[in-house]
Motif scaffolding. Structure first.
Motif, mmCIF file in Angstrom:
data_model
loop_
_atom_site.group_PDB
_atom_site.id
_atom_site.type_symbol
_atom_site.label_atom_id
_atom_site.label_comp_id
_atom_site.label_asym_id
_atom_site.label_seq_id
_atom_site.Cartn_x
_atom_site.Cartn_y
_atom_site.Cartn_z
ATOM 1 N N LEU A 441 -5.607 9.655 11.091
ATOM 2 C CA LEU A 441 -4.542 9.071 10.284
ATOM 3 C C LEU A 441 -4.736 7.567 10.115
ATOM 4 O O LEU A 441 -4.552 7.017 9.020
ATOM 5 N N LEU A 442 -5.119 6.897 11.190
ATOM 6 C CA LEU A 442 -5.358 5.452 11.099
ATOM 7 C C LEU A 442 -6.527 5.144 10.173
ATOM 8 O O LEU A 442 -6.484 4.185 9.388
ATOM 9 N N GLY A 443 -7.593 5.975 10.238
ATOM 10 C CA GLY A 443 -8.731 5.763 9.344
ATOM 11 C C GLY A 443 -8.356 5.930 7.875
ATOM 12 O O GLY A 443 -8.778 5.136 7.019
ATOM 13 N N LEU A 444 -7.533 6.935 7.581
ATOM 14 C CA LEU A 444 -7.105 7.141 6.186
ATOM 15 C C LEU A 444 -6.212 6.004 5.706
ATOM 16 O O LEU A 444 -6.305 5.571 4.543
ATOM 17 N N ARG A 445 -5.362 5.491 6.570
ATOM 18 C CA ARG A 445 -4.504 4.374 6.178
ATOM 19 C C ARG A 445 -5.322 3.116 5.911
ATOM 20 O O ARG A 445 -5.038 2.358 4.960
ATOM 21 N N LEU A 446 -6.345 2.882 6.745
ATOM 22 C CA LEU A 446 -7.175 1.702 6.527
ATOM 23 C C LEU A 446 -7.993 1.831 5.240
ATOM 24 O O LEU A 446 -8.233 0.826 4.549
ATOM 25 N N GLN A 447 -8.448 3.033 4.897
ATOM 26 C CA GLN A 447 -9.146 3.231 3.631
ATOM 27 C C GLN A 447 -8.225 2.950 2.444
ATOM 28 O O GLN A 447 -8.622 2.291 1.471
ATOM 29 N N THR A 448 -6.996 3.446 2.533
ATOM 30 C CA THR A 448 -6.029 3.160 1.471
ATOM 31 C C THR A 448 -5.737 1.672 1.382
ATOM 32 O O THR A 448 -5.603 1.108 0.282
ATOM 33 N N LEU A 449 -5.632 1.012 2.523
ATOM 34 C CA LEU A 449 -5.375 -0.427 2.540
ATOM 35 C C LEU A 449 -6.525 -1.201 1.902
ATOM 36 O O LEU A 449 -6.307 -2.204 1.190
ATOM 37 N N GLN A 450 -7.743 -0.745 2.133
ATOM 38 C CA GLN A 450 -8.900 -1.418 1.547
ATOM 39 C C GLN A 450 -8.907 -1.286 0.021
ATOM 40 O O GLN A 450 -9.281 -2.222 -0.695
ATOM 41 N N MET A 451 -8.485 -0.118 -0.478
ATOM 42 C CA MET A 451 -8.456 0.076 -1.924
ATOM 43 C C MET A 451 -7.332 -0.706 -2.592
ATOM 44 O O MET A 451 -7.453 -1.153 -3.736
ATOM 45 N N ILE A 452 -6.217 -0.898 -1.896
ATOM 46 C CA ILE A 452 -5.048 -1.547 -2.495
ATOM 47 C C ILE A 452 -5.038 -3.051 -2.234
ATOM 48 O O ILE A 452 -4.187 -3.767 -2.777
ATOM 49 N N ASP A 453 -6.000 -3.549 -1.449
ATOM 50 C CA ASP A 453 -6.012 -4.968 -1.079
ATOM 51 C C ASP A 453 -6.127 -5.896 -2.291
ATOM 52 O O ASP A 453 -5.487 -6.958 -2.312
ATOM 53 N N PRO A 454 -6.917 -5.578 -3.342
ATOM 54 C CA PRO A 454 -6.985 -6.507 -4.500
ATOM 55 C C PRO A 454 -5.665 -6.673 -5.240
ATOM 56 O O PRO A 454 -5.494 -7.639 -5.991
ATOM 57 N N TYR A 455 -4.741 -5.746 -5.046
ATOM 58 C CA TYR A 455 -3.479 -5.802 -5.774
ATOM 59 C C TYR A 455 -2.350 -6.425 -4.955
ATOM 60 O O TYR A 455 -1.210 -6.433 -5.412
ATOM 61 N N VAL A 456 -2.675 -6.916 -3.760
ATOM 62 C CA VAL A 456 -1.651 -7.534 -2.916
ATOM 63 C C VAL A 456 -1.251 -8.872 -3.517
ATOM 64 O O VAL A 456 -2.101 -9.696 -3.887
ATOM 65 N N GLY A 457 0.024 -9.121 -3.649
ATOM 66 C CA GLY A 457 0.529 -10.337 -4.257
ATOM 67 C C GLY A 457 0.665 -10.270 -5.758
ATOM 68 O O GLY A 457 1.275 -11.158 -6.363
ATOM 69 N N LYS A 458 0.108 -9.226 -6.378
ATOM 70 C CA LYS A 458 0.196 -9.072 -7.817
ATOM 71 C C LYS A 458 1.127 -7.925 -8.189
ATOM 72 O O LYS A 458 1.998 -8.080 -9.051
ATOM 73 N N TYR A 459 0.903 -6.775 -7.556
ATOM 74 C CA TYR A 459 1.765 -5.610 -7.802
ATOM 75 C C TYR A 459 2.509 -5.142 -6.547
ATOM 76 O O TYR A 459 3.530 -4.471 -6.659
ATOM 77 N N TYR A 460 1.971 -5.477 -5.390
ATOM 78 C CA TYR A 460 2.570 -5.027 -4.124
ATOM 79 C C TYR A 460 2.731 -6.219 -3.195
ATOM 80 O O TYR A 460 1.895 -7.139 -3.194
ATOM 81 N N SER A 461 3.790 -6.192 -2.427
ATOM 82 C CA SER A 461 4.019 -7.235 -1.438
ATOM 83 C C SER A 461 3.462 -6.794 -0.088
ATOM 84 O O SER A 461 3.226 -5.606 0.156
ATOM 85 N N MET A 462 3.274 -7.765 0.798
ATOM 86 C CA MET A 462 2.754 -7.464 2.129
ATOM 87 C C MET A 462 3.723 -6.580 2.906
ATOM 88 O O MET A 462 3.308 -5.660 3.624
ATOM 89 N N GLU A 463 5.009 -6.851 2.762
ATOM 90 C CA GLU A 463 5.999 -6.051 3.499
ATOM 91 C C GLU A 463 6.003 -4.602 3.024
ATOM 92 O O GLU A 463 6.107 -3.665 3.839
ATOM 93 N N TRP A 464 5.868 -4.396 1.706
ATOM 94 C CA TRP A 464 5.846 -3.023 1.179
ATOM 95 C C TRP A 464 4.623 -2.260 1.693
ATOM 96 O O TRP A 464 4.694 -1.087 2.045
ATOM 97 N N ILE A 465 3.482 -2.934 1.739
ATOM 98 C CA ILE A 465 2.250 -2.286 2.210
ATOM 99 C C ILE A 465 2.358 -1.932 3.683
ATOM 100 O O ILE A 465 1.949 -0.850 4.116
ATOM 101 N N ARG A 466 2.925 -2.830 4.466
ATOM 102 C CA ARG A 466 3.036 -2.551 5.904
ATOM 103 C C ARG A 466 3.993 -1.397 6.186
ATOM 104 O O ARG A 466 3.796 -0.640 7.125
ATOM 105 N N LYS A 467 5.017 -1.262 5.344
ATOM 106 C CA LYS A 467 5.984 -0.179 5.571
ATOM 107 C C LYS A 467 5.496 1.160 5.022
ATOM 108 O O LYS A 467 5.696 2.205 5.669
ATOM 109 N N ASN A 468 4.876 1.152 3.846
ATOM 110 C CA ASN A 468 4.549 2.406 3.173
ATOM 111 C C ASN A 468 3.109 2.853 3.373
ATOM 112 O O ASN A 468 2.841 4.057 3.354
#
Length: 547
Positions: A441-468
């Protein structure tokens, strides 16, 4: 509030009476502990009739213990107990978890010390398997709490096991009528244990000795019969499958013994003999042709013995004149005697009744540690079942800690009621399923985080990413932020100390020597000394400046 401990009440007695007057209760309390509910009178003695209930319960406990000796059930029980109680090399099998308990570290340390002391009293490191197995088979377990009456502050001195067939919990209810509605209300409720060394069987009031509830620690399976009178064991569901399995096995053995040999059929021609003489003639021929030599497996001797099993004997049939003459034919043995499908069916049914995966009990089934997608549904259900057993069994430690902490004056009973909601017991785990699941589960979350990292601050906030995405709660984020801040402060201190040490050695942060004066030799980036400019270079520079 009234506090009663070991039969002694540490408050005014009128508090209970005032509480019962303000709280009007007409329904009987829920029977979750298997206590016998009786109604006491105000003027006459109470005779407890336990014959019907207790006799059946004692017979059930004895039956459960006899069932546990069967090979199939013993294998399944060992599988459950070995999964629930895992002992490490250090001898520890259970630890107390107080991470969510909001008290001082001093109180936490005292609770941990008392918990380890109780484990030593139980000898849980060595006898944990036996204690859990005894509770699982009987469906209930009783311990007598022994204290020093002269100095109760010493705490529990001994925990002595009591056979559940010798003790029973009694709940005595005293009722009164409401003058306004005429409805019967519960005026007083008294609970105690009834103990008899010879067993609780009888219909008289002097069945045994009354024991205070705080002197007994009782933990049961939580399974009740349809009438919610008796506590059942986890083996109760296996009674019918076990009986069916034994019946099918016995029928298979009898069929094989009766049909395995090839027997002979003798048709003897008796002519026109009378019936009596024909029977005598047939009997004489049977004696002559009967096998008499028998091999004795105990002594290794061959002796003459005419005691044969009736199902292995030959058939002798008389035949009258006018038919065929004397004839000897062979009755073939049974076919397909190697098929055991019926026995295997009821054996699997027995394992399913106990919740044990059938694959664990196959001798040829190997153990493979793979991904969680390879884990079968039965294994997942078995893991959750064992977790429920652990949680139910851990209530025993709650009762022990409550008595020990109150006696040692670490806390009061009211405080313990708040403590126990945030105290957990971590059982050691042998299977790596939970660890593999969390890792994947942790590996899948980190893969998702790596894919969504370029959109941080543009479409997603840090708090939303940490929660969801990382599934962090508010408490987790606060704790992680605090840990990162502490680590940043420690790292800044280490860098400052390192710079001070380098400065003391005469080096800059890049490791190069620091200038000590105006006449210090200057160095190029490649480490060579810087040469002063020649006169020709100075003149060329001046001419270039003038132009």
């Amino acid at each position: 509030m009234a506090m009663t401990l070991f039969g002694f009440q540490i408050t005014r007695k009128k508090d209970d009476e005032k509480e019962n007057e303000t709280l009007k209760k007409f329904s009987m309390p829920t029977n979750d502990d298997g206590a016998v509910t009786i109604q006491s009178g105000s003027y006459y003695g109470t005779y407890v009739d336990l014959d019907g209930t207790v006799r059946n319960e004692i017979e059930l406990i004895t039956r459960y213990r006899e069932m546990s000796m069967q090979p199939e059930l013993e294998t399944a029980i060992d599988e459950i107990v070995n999964e629930a109680i895992v002992v490490e090399d250090s001898g520890s099998s259970i630890e107390i978890n107080m991470d969510e308990l909001e008290v001082s570290d001093q109180i936490k340390e005292k609770i941990k010390v008392e918990f380890e002391y109780l484990n030593k009293l139980l000898n849980f490191g060595n006898m944990g398997h036996d204690i859990f197995r005894r509770w699982y088979i009987d469906g209930r377990m009783f311990y007598h709490v022994v204290i020093d009456e002269t100095s109760p502050a010493k705490g529990i001195q001994e925990l002595r096991y009591i056979d559940p067939r010798r003790i029973r919990k009694i709940r005595e209810i005293q009722k009164t009528k409401d003058p306004k509605t005429g409805m019967e209300l519960i005026k007083k409720q008294n609970e105690y244990y009834l103990y008899n060394e010879r067993g609780i069987i009888g219909t008289h009031s002097n069945l045994g000795t009354k024991i205070a509830t705080d002197s007994i620690i009782n933990v049961n399976s939580g399974l009740m019969d349809a009438k919610r009178i008796m506590v059942l064991s986890f083996l109760h569901k296996a009674i019918k499958p076990l009986n069916q399995l034994r019946m099918v096995e016995d029928a298979t053995v009898i069929y094989r013994l009766s049909r395995a040999p090839e027997r002979r059929i003798f048709y003897i021609d008796v002519g026109n003999m009378p019936t009596i003489k024909a029977e005598q003639y047939l009997r004489d021929i049977m004696v002559n042709y009967r096998n008499k030599l028998v091999y004795d497996s105990t002594t290794g001797e061959i002796k003459d013995d005419r005691k044969h099993l009736s199902m292995l004997e030959d058939f002798w049939l008389p035949r009258r004149e006018g038919g065929k003459g004397t004839e000897i034919s062979t009755l073939p043995g049974g076919q397909n005697l190697g098929e055991m499908e019926d026995v295997k069916y009821f054996e699997k049914k027995l394992y399913k009744a106990l919740g044990v995966p059938v694959s664990r009990l196959e001798p040829t089934q190997g153990f493979s540690l793979g991904r969680t997608t390879e884990i079968t549904r039965d294994e997942l259900k078995f893991t959750k079942f064992v977790q429920r057993l652990r949680n139910k069994f851990a209530s025993m430690f709650d009762d022990m800690l409550r008595i020990q902490l109150v006696l040692k004056r670490v806390c009061t009973e009211e405080e313990w009621d708040d403590f126990k909601e945030n105290i957990w017991y971590d059982f050691k785990k042998d299977n790596n399923f939970d660890e593999i699941k969390e890792s994947e589960l942790l590996g899948l979350r980190l893969q998702t985080l790596q894919m969504i990292d370029p959109y941080v601050g543009k479409y997603y906030s840090m708090e939303w990413i940490r929660k969801n995405v990382l599934q962090q709660t508010d408490d987790d984020m606060a704790e992680i932020n605090q840990q990162m801040q502490q680590e940043a402060e420690i790292q800044a201190q280490q860098q400052q100390q390192q710079q001070q040490q380098m400065a003391a050695q005469g080096l800059d942060p890049n490791g190069k020597p620091l200038p000590t004066g105006p006449n210090e030799e200057q160095l190029n980036p490649d480490g060579t000394p810087v040469m002063p400019p020649s006169k020709f270079e100075v003149h060329a520079n001046e001419m270039e400046f003038l132009q």
